[in-house]
Design an enzyme around this catalytic site. Sequence first.
Site, PDB file in Angstrom:
ATOM      1  N   HIS A  13       0.868  -1.201   0.000  1.00 41.04           N
ATOM      2  CA  HIS A  13       0.000   0.000   0.000  1.00 41.04           C
ATOM      3  C   HIS A  13       0.891   1.234   0.000  1.00 41.04           C
ATOM      4  O   HIS A  13       1.454   1.598   1.031  1.00 41.04           O
ATOM      5  CB  HIS A  13      -0.911   0.016   1.238  1.00 41.04           C
ATOM      6  CG  HIS A  13      -1.897   1.143   1.226  1.00 41.04           C
ATOM      7  ND1 HIS A  13      -3.246   0.952   1.400  1.00 41.04           N
ATOM      8  CD2 HIS A  13      -1.741   2.489   1.063  1.00 41.04           C
ATOM      9  CE1 HIS A  13      -3.879   2.101   1.340  1.00 41.04           C
ATOM     10  NE2 HIS A  13      -2.973   3.069   1.147  1.00 41.04           N
ATOM     11  N   HIS A  15       1.574   5.368  -1.698  1.00 44.34           N
ATOM     12  CA  HIS A  15       1.248   6.544  -2.520  1.00 44.34           C
ATOM     13  C   HIS A  15       2.558   7.171  -2.983  1.00 44.34           C
ATOM     14  O   HIS A  15       3.423   7.465  -2.147  1.00 44.34           O
ATOM     15  CB  HIS A  15       0.480   7.584  -1.700  1.00 44.34           C
ATOM     16  CG  HIS A  15      -0.800   7.060  -1.130  1.00 44.34           C
ATOM     17  ND1 HIS A  15      -2.008   7.188  -1.764  1.00 44.34           N
ATOM     18  CD2 HIS A  15      -1.055   6.378   0.022  1.00 44.34           C
ATOM     19  CE1 HIS A  15      -2.963   6.620  -1.029  1.00 44.34           C
ATOM     20  NE2 HIS A  15      -2.402   6.117   0.066  1.00 44.34           N
ATOM     21  N   ARG A  17       2.451   9.704  -5.809  1.00 44.06           N
ATOM     22  CA  ARG A  17       2.173  10.976  -6.501  1.00 44.06           C
ATOM     23  C   ARG A  17       2.820  11.007  -7.897  1.00 44.06           C
ATOM     24  O   ARG A  17       3.129   9.972  -8.460  1.00 44.06           O
ATOM     25  CB  ARG A  17       2.624  12.186  -5.661  1.00 44.06           C
ATOM     26  CG  ARG A  17       2.377  12.108  -4.157  1.00 44.06           C
ATOM     27  CD  ARG A  17       0.942  11.874  -3.773  1.00 44.06           C
ATOM     28  NE  ARG A  17       0.770  12.036  -2.317  1.00 44.06           N
ATOM     29  CZ  ARG A  17      -0.266  11.555  -1.647  1.00 44.06           C
ATOM     30  NH1 ARG A  17      -1.218  10.859  -2.244  1.00 44.06           N
ATOM     31  NH2 ARG A  17      -0.370  11.765  -0.341  1.00 44.06           N
ATOM     32  N   ASN A  41      -5.046   7.268  -6.180  1.00 39.78           N
ATOM     33  CA  ASN A  41      -5.799   8.488  -5.849  1.00 39.78           C
ATOM     34  C   ASN A  41      -5.069   9.751  -6.309  1.00 39.78           C
ATOM     35  O   ASN A  41      -4.782  10.647  -5.530  1.00 39.78           O
ATOM     36  CB  ASN A  41      -6.132   8.552  -4.346  1.00 39.78           C
ATOM     37  CG  ASN A  41      -4.914   8.588  -3.456  1.00 39.78           C
ATOM     38  OD1 ASN A  41      -3.854   8.070  -3.807  1.00 39.78           O
ATOM     39  ND2 ASN A  41      -5.052   9.202  -2.289  1.00 39.78           N
ATOM     40  N   LYS A  99      -9.356  -0.418  -5.995  1.00 34.69           N
ATOM     41  CA  LYS A  99      -9.415   0.224  -4.681  1.00 34.69           C
ATOM     42  C   LYS A  99     -10.760   0.914  -4.494  1.00 34.69           C
ATOM     43  O   LYS A  99     -11.179   1.706  -5.337  1.00 34.69           O
ATOM     44  CB  LYS A  99      -8.283   1.251  -4.560  1.00 34.69           C
ATOM     45  CG  LYS A  99      -8.256   2.068  -3.262  1.00 34.69           C
ATOM     46  CD  LYS A  99      -7.753   1.270  -2.080  1.00 34.69           C
ATOM     47  CE  LYS A  99      -7.872   2.050  -0.779  1.00 34.69           C
ATOM     48  NZ  LYS A  99      -6.723   2.879  -0.473  1.00 34.69           N
ATOM     49  N   HIS A 136     -10.529   1.129   1.565  1.00 38.62           N
ATOM     50  CA  HIS A 136     -10.338   2.126   2.622  1.00 38.62           C
ATOM     51  C   HIS A 136     -11.588   2.021   3.485  1.00 38.62           C
ATOM     52  O   HIS A 136     -12.645   2.516   3.108  1.00 38.62           O
ATOM     53  CB  HIS A 136     -10.174   3.538   2.041  1.00 38.62           C
ATOM     54  CG  HIS A 136      -9.921   4.562   3.108  1.00 38.62           C
ATOM     55  ND1 HIS A 136      -8.719   5.234   3.239  1.00 38.62           N
ATOM     56  CD2 HIS A 136     -10.702   5.007   4.126  1.00 38.62           C
ATOM     57  CE1 HIS A 136      -8.790   6.048   4.287  1.00 38.62           C
ATOM     58  NE2 HIS A 136      -9.977   5.930   4.837  1.00 38.62           N
ATOM     59  N   HIS A 174      -4.761  -0.615   5.801  1.00 35.87           N
ATOM     60  CA  HIS A 174      -4.323   0.181   6.960  1.00 35.87           C
ATOM     61  C   HIS A 174      -5.282   0.081   8.153  1.00 35.87           C
ATOM     62  O   HIS A 174      -5.868   1.076   8.573  1.00 35.87           O
ATOM     63  CB  HIS A 174      -4.068   1.637   6.588  1.00 35.87           C
ATOM     64  CG  HIS A 174      -5.064   2.273   5.645  1.00 35.87           C
ATOM     65  ND1 HIS A 174      -6.412   2.263   5.864  1.00 35.87           N
ATOM     66  CD2 HIS A 174      -4.878   2.931   4.479  1.00 35.87           C
ATOM     67  CE1 HIS A 174      -7.011   2.904   4.879  1.00 35.87           C
ATOM     68  NE2 HIS A 174      -6.108   3.308   4.022  1.00 35.87           N
ATOM     69  N   LEU A 219      -5.128   9.188   7.754  1.00 38.43           N
ATOM     70  CA  LEU A 219      -6.422   8.521   7.806  1.00 38.43           C
ATOM     71  C   LEU A 219      -6.275   7.067   7.398  1.00 38.43           C
ATOM     72  O   LEU A 219      -5.554   6.791   6.440  1.00 38.43           O
ATOM     73  CB  LEU A 219      -7.418   9.237   6.894  1.00 38.43           C
ATOM     74  CG  LEU A 219      -7.821  10.636   7.387  1.00 38.43           C
ATOM     75  CD1 LEU A 219      -8.595  11.384   6.333  1.00 38.43           C
ATOM     76  CD2 LEU A 219      -8.612  10.537   8.691  1.00 38.43           C
ATOM     77  N   ASP A 247       1.251   2.626   3.548  1.00 39.53           N
ATOM     78  CA  ASP A 247       0.407   3.808   3.358  1.00 39.53           C
ATOM     79  C   ASP A 247       1.258   5.073   3.427  1.00 39.53           C
ATOM     80  O   ASP A 247       0.774   6.130   3.841  1.00 39.53           O
ATOM     81  CB  ASP A 247      -0.744   3.865   4.379  1.00 39.53           C
ATOM     82  CG  ASP A 247      -1.810   4.878   3.974  1.00 39.53           C
ATOM     83  OD1 ASP A 247      -1.877   5.243   2.782  1.00 39.53           O
ATOM     84  OD2 ASP A 247      -2.564   5.300   4.863  1.00 39.53           O
ATOM     85  N   HIS A 251       3.014  14.472   1.537  1.00 38.80           N
ATOM     86  CA  HIS A 251       2.440  15.794   1.261  1.00 38.80           C
ATOM     87  C   HIS A 251       3.533  16.806   1.584  1.00 38.80           C
ATOM     88  O   HIS A 251       4.277  16.609   2.552  1.00 38.80           O
ATOM     89  CB  HIS A 251       1.240  16.080   2.173  1.00 38.80           C
ATOM     90  CG  HIS A 251       0.053  15.203   1.919  1.00 38.80           C
ATOM     91  ND1 HIS A 251      -0.881  15.471   0.956  1.00 38.80           N
ATOM     92  CD2 HIS A 251      -0.343  14.047   2.509  1.00 38.80           C
ATOM     93  CE1 HIS A 251      -1.817  14.530   0.955  1.00 38.80           C
ATOM     94  NE2 HIS A 251      -1.517  13.639   1.891  1.00 38.80           N
ATOM     95  N   ALA A 263      -3.969  14.861   5.237  1.00 37.99           N
ATOM     96  CA  ALA A 263      -3.812  13.570   5.915  1.00 37.99           C
ATOM     97  C   ALA A 263      -2.759  12.734   5.207  1.00 37.99           C
ATOM     98  O   ALA A 263      -2.818  12.566   3.991  1.00 37.99           O
ATOM     99  CB  ALA A 263      -5.146  12.824   5.910  1.00 37.99           C
TER     100      ALA A 263
HETATM  101  C1  NCD Z   1      -3.591   9.092   1.883  1.00 38.57           C
HETATM  102  C2  NCD Z   1      -3.076  10.101   0.874  1.00 38.57           C
HETATM  103  O1  NCD Z   1      -2.587  11.158   1.279  1.00 38.57           O
HETATM  104  O2  NCD Z   1      -3.158   9.852  -0.339  1.00 38.57           O
HETATM  105  N1  NCD Z   1      -3.673   9.714   3.166  1.00 38.57           N
HETATM  106  C3  NCD Z   1      -3.661   9.093   4.360  1.00 38.57           C
HETATM  107  O3  NCD Z   1      -3.829   9.755   5.384  1.00 38.57           O
HETATM  108  N2  NCD Z   1      -3.457   7.814   4.459  1.00 38.57           N
HETATM  109  C4  NCD Z   1      -4.886   8.521   1.440  1.00 38.57           C
HETATM  110  C5  NCD Z   1      -5.289   7.279   2.182  1.00 38.57           C
HETATM  111  O4  NCD Z   1      -4.704   6.228   2.018  1.00 38.57           O
HETATM  112  O5  NCD Z   1      -6.234   7.346   2.976  1.00 38.57           O
HETATM  113 ZN    ZN Z   2      -3.379   5.058   1.464  1.00 36.55          ZN
END
Ligand code: NCD
Ligand code: ZN
Length: 344
Positions: A13, A15, A17, A41, A99, A136, A174, A219, A247, A251, A263
């Site tokens: 899992h 992210h 970007r 996402n 997802k 999620h 998560h 989150l 996860d 950011h 988040a």
């Molecule tokens: C994730 C994100 O920033 O893309 N944020 C998070 O708090 N985990 C999205 C997600 O997995 O919920």
């Molecule tokens: Zn995530």
Amino acid sequence: MQTLTIIQPDDWHLHVRTGDMLKTVINHTARQFGRAIIMPNLQPPVTNVEQAEHYQQEIMNAVEPDSEFQALMVLYLTNNTTVEDVKKAAASNSVKAFKLYPAGATTNSAQGVTDLTALFPIFEAMQTENIPLLIHGEITDETVDIFDRERLFIEQKLVLIQQNFPALRIVLEHITTQEAVEYILQAPNTLAATITPQHLLYNRNAILVGGIKPHYYCLPILKRESHRQALITAATSGNPKFFLGTDSAPHLSHLKENSCGCAGCYSAYGAIELYAEAFDNADALDKLEGFASFHGADFYQLPRNTRTIILEKRDWQVPDAYLIAENQQLTPLKAGETLHWKLK
Ligand code: NCD
Ligand code: ZN
């Protein structure tokens, strides 16, 4: 020096970007992990095979040339996903899962699903095509307390999906609560869960005691200590239903240190080291390899990795920030703190 050699782990899992952020974070991951499940996402979200392959190419272009890292792609379910989308995904080499984001649950989930039952034909197709559903698991109803959202999702939504699609493989992503652990334990083997490093290392005090600490805000939100303990017990139990999914969700620092902070915790820089820390604290380093390197691959019905990595018990200091572009910084989880395990 104490060392630990394990089969190379995968991140189920992640992210990453796009653009400058991608160029930095993907190489932090590629240095440790054999493969990663890439979350879809983006804005706009990755909803079909063509987009997923385009994104996969962008990711692989950003990975340092000598790396053997593989990006495994995921499609974002929307109210408009079709059975045809599912068939194409299952027939592709790139897409490994779909997802489900309940609309409004988290970062970039505005295009998420509003009516679960409307998606039942899609779940049916996923079950037939044997392609996993990643969830999620949070209710988004405004009247539901943020700390109860996962528990109520399980009671109100997950139970329903499982009853209707008993052969559909599902990963509850998560997980953060004792209730989630208990639900996974009693469920059939078609249900598994990922656990993040932050939910193993911290309880909700990290966000709220001594001032508001936005870098611990993710989150689903961190829960109370008893839940953290339940997650530690699950992760270190050796049960193959629980596996590694960071996860890691980068950011820019100024978007987290903000009156409406984003988040997501950035953990990819030292993910396996953070897990090693949590497992060592629980006196369960012997269980790290199964959790990090075997259980996820087995659940996804993919071959286990064959290369190994070595972790050394050695103190090192986490940077205060990573520079993403001019004046753009990324603050890692445990910024400026000391970690006790280091990838060799
Ligand atoms: C994730 C994100 O920033 O893309 N944020 C998070 O708090 N985990 C999205 C997600 O997995 O919920
Ligand atoms: Zn995530």
